[in-house]
Design a protein around this motif. Structure first.
Motif, PDB file in Angstrom:
ATOM      1  N   TYR A 159       0.528  -0.896  -0.322  1.00 51.60           N
ATOM      2  CA  TYR A 159      -0.285   0.146  -0.166  1.00 51.60           C
ATOM      3  C   TYR A 159       1.027   1.112  -0.353  1.00 51.60           C
ATOM      4  O   TYR A 159       0.397   2.243  -0.765  1.00 51.60           O
ATOM      5  CB  TYR A 159      -1.459   0.118   1.360  1.00 51.60           C
ATOM      6  CG  TYR A 159      -1.660   1.372   1.658  1.00 51.60           C
ATOM      7  CD1 TYR A 159      -2.776   1.729   0.480  1.00 51.60           C
ATOM      8  CD2 TYR A 159      -1.792   1.698   2.163  1.00 51.60           C
ATOM      9  CE1 TYR A 159      -3.727   2.547   0.526  1.00 51.60           C
ATOM     10  CE2 TYR A 159      -2.278   3.421   2.447  1.00 51.60           C
ATOM     11  CZ  TYR A 159      -3.276   3.741   2.125  1.00 51.60           C
ATOM     12  OH  TYR A 159      -3.472   4.658   1.330  1.00 51.60           O
ATOM     13  N   CYS A 163       0.749   4.604  -2.147  1.00 53.37           N
ATOM     14  CA  CYS A 163       0.634   6.369  -2.481  1.00 53.37           C
ATOM     15  C   CYS A 163       2.097   6.638  -2.798  1.00 53.37           C
ATOM     16  O   CYS A 163       1.849   7.519  -3.593  1.00 53.37           O
ATOM     17  CB  CYS A 163       0.754   5.899  -1.008  1.00 53.37           C
ATOM     18  SG  CYS A 163      -0.940   5.379   0.005  1.00 53.37           S
ATOM     19  N   ASP A 164       3.155   5.950  -2.967  1.00 54.77           N
ATOM     20  CA  ASP A 164       4.487   6.507  -3.048  1.00 54.77           C
ATOM     21  C   ASP A 164       4.346   7.034  -4.864  1.00 54.77           C
ATOM     22  O   ASP A 164       4.493   8.229  -5.216  1.00 54.77           O
ATOM     23  CB  ASP A 164       5.788   6.160  -2.653  1.00 54.77           C
ATOM     24  CG  ASP A 164       6.118   5.078  -1.285  1.00 54.77           C
ATOM     25  OD1 ASP A 164       5.402   6.409  -0.220  1.00 54.77           O
ATOM     26  OD2 ASP A 164       6.556   5.291  -1.072  1.00 54.77           O
ATOM     27  N   ALA A 197       1.613   7.359  -6.028  1.00 56.06           N
ATOM     28  CA  ALA A 197       0.827   8.518  -6.208  1.00 56.06           C
ATOM     29  C   ALA A 197       1.242   9.634  -6.140  1.00 56.06           C
ATOM     30  O   ALA A 197       0.611  11.249  -6.528  1.00 56.06           O
ATOM     31  CB  ALA A 197      -0.331   8.282  -5.788  1.00 56.06           C
ATOM     32  N   ALA A 198       2.320  10.203  -5.054  1.00 55.15           N
ATOM     33  CA  ALA A 198       2.453  11.387  -5.007  1.00 55.15           C
ATOM     34  C   ALA A 198       4.077  11.429  -5.909  1.00 55.15           C
ATOM     35  O   ALA A 198       3.404  12.632  -6.629  1.00 55.15           O
ATOM     36  CB  ALA A 198       3.574  11.236  -3.767  1.00 55.15           C
ATOM     37  N   GLN A 258      -3.903  10.392  -3.015  1.00 57.02           N
ATOM     38  CA  GLN A 258      -3.541   9.163  -2.243  1.00 57.02           C
ATOM     39  C   GLN A 258      -4.588   8.024  -2.361  1.00 57.02           C
ATOM     40  O   GLN A 258      -5.707   8.113  -2.150  1.00 57.02           O
ATOM     41  CB  GLN A 258      -2.921   9.740  -0.946  1.00 57.02           C
ATOM     42  CG  GLN A 258      -2.437   8.095  -0.316  1.00 57.02           C
ATOM     43  CD  GLN A 258      -2.595   8.243   1.430  1.00 57.02           C
ATOM     44  OE1 GLN A 258      -1.755   9.232   1.523  1.00 57.02           O
ATOM     45  NE2 GLN A 258      -3.322   7.893   2.412  1.00 57.02           N
ATOM     46  N   ARG A 281      -7.102   3.080   0.854  1.00 57.67           N
ATOM     47  CA  ARG A 281      -6.332   1.314   1.267  1.00 57.67           C
ATOM     48  C   ARG A 281      -7.477  -0.143   0.305  1.00 57.67           C
ATOM     49  O   ARG A 281      -6.559  -0.794   0.132  1.00 57.67           O
ATOM     50  CB  ARG A 281      -6.335   1.575   3.331  1.00 57.67           C
ATOM     51  CG  ARG A 281      -5.796   0.170   3.304  1.00 57.67           C
ATOM     52  CD  ARG A 281      -5.891   0.437   4.830  1.00 57.67           C
ATOM     53  NE  ARG A 281      -3.930   0.922   5.107  1.00 57.67           N
ATOM     54  CZ  ARG A 281      -4.044   1.984   5.294  1.00 57.67           C
ATOM     55  NH1 ARG A 281      -4.690   2.464   5.445  1.00 57.67           N
ATOM     56  NH2 ARG A 281      -2.871   2.675   5.407  1.00 57.67           N
TER      57      ARG A 281
END
Length: 220
Positions: A29, A33-34, A36-37, A43, A46
């Protein structure tokens, strides 16, 4: 020595890896998120990422809009992937009770294998002190089709020298149960990964347990 599951003689136990043996779901997960950033995207939720994991769908295809150039997406995934893989190897820990369970199963005379959609180079198994307990480790490099196709399980069975009716597959996702059934083995769903009981129950595995720690008693 064998054990019984669903009235079938079991001589081998084959495991999924992430969410079943390895406490790595949160790391996956974090990777999403990384990425996406890096791509300046919101973000991801989950549960959305978990659903991709338990259904075997591509994170790239389903989280990244088609409007973002694919070469940029590939570059971000490659850069983040190198860093993430190092963390995966160095930081991943066993799910609670896993080490004692696999040692118990091995001591009982059952052959053990791993059939995973991750790579077969599972460096942390040696760090955990259990690599030698697994007679066969089959990963995505060894097959053409990933789960829910049965290929990794079929390949693992062949390497263990076992027939499908002699084995059980243990996993945390619907695709694990689907792959196990397609391979002709008994299946056990575990609640230690990305899937709650209600989602696993839809696939009707032979058993659903909290985690691998419960498997030795189930097969005794």
């Amino acid at each position: 020595m064998g054990a019984r599951s669903g009235g079938m003689k079991v001589r081998a136990v084959i495991f999924d890896l992430d969410g079943t043996l390895a406490d790595s779901v949160e790391l996956f997960y974090g990777f999403a998120c990384d990425v996406a950033a890096d791509l300046q995207l919101p973000q991801p939720e989950r549960e959305v990422v978990y659903d991709l994991m338990r259904t075997g769908r591509s994170t790239t295809t389903h989280l990244v809009p088609a409007s973002i150039p694919r070469d940029r997406v590939a570059a971000v995934f490659a850069e983040r992937g190198r860093y993430w893989l190092r963390r995966y190897y160095e930081e991943t820990q066993p799910i609670s009770g896993v080490l004692a369970a696999v040692r118990s199963l091995h001591s009982a005379g059952l052959m053990l294998g791993i059939a995973t959609s991750s790579g077969r180079d599972i460096q942390f198994l040696a760090r955990w002190g259990v690599r030698e307990l697994f007679a066969s480790v089959v990963g995505r490099e060894d097959v053409v089709a990933r789960k829910p196709a049965p290929d990794v399980i079929v390949q693992c069975l062949a390497r263990l020298g076992m027939a499908p009716h002699e084995a059980v597959y243990v996993g945390d996702s619907p695709i694990d149960i689907q792959a196990g059934k397609a391979a002709g083995v008994a299946t056990i769903g575990v609640l230690s990964g990305a899937s709650p009981a209600a989602i696993l129950a839809v696939e009707a595995p032979d058993a659903i347990v909290s985690g691998v720690a419960d498997v030795p008693a189930l097969l005794s």
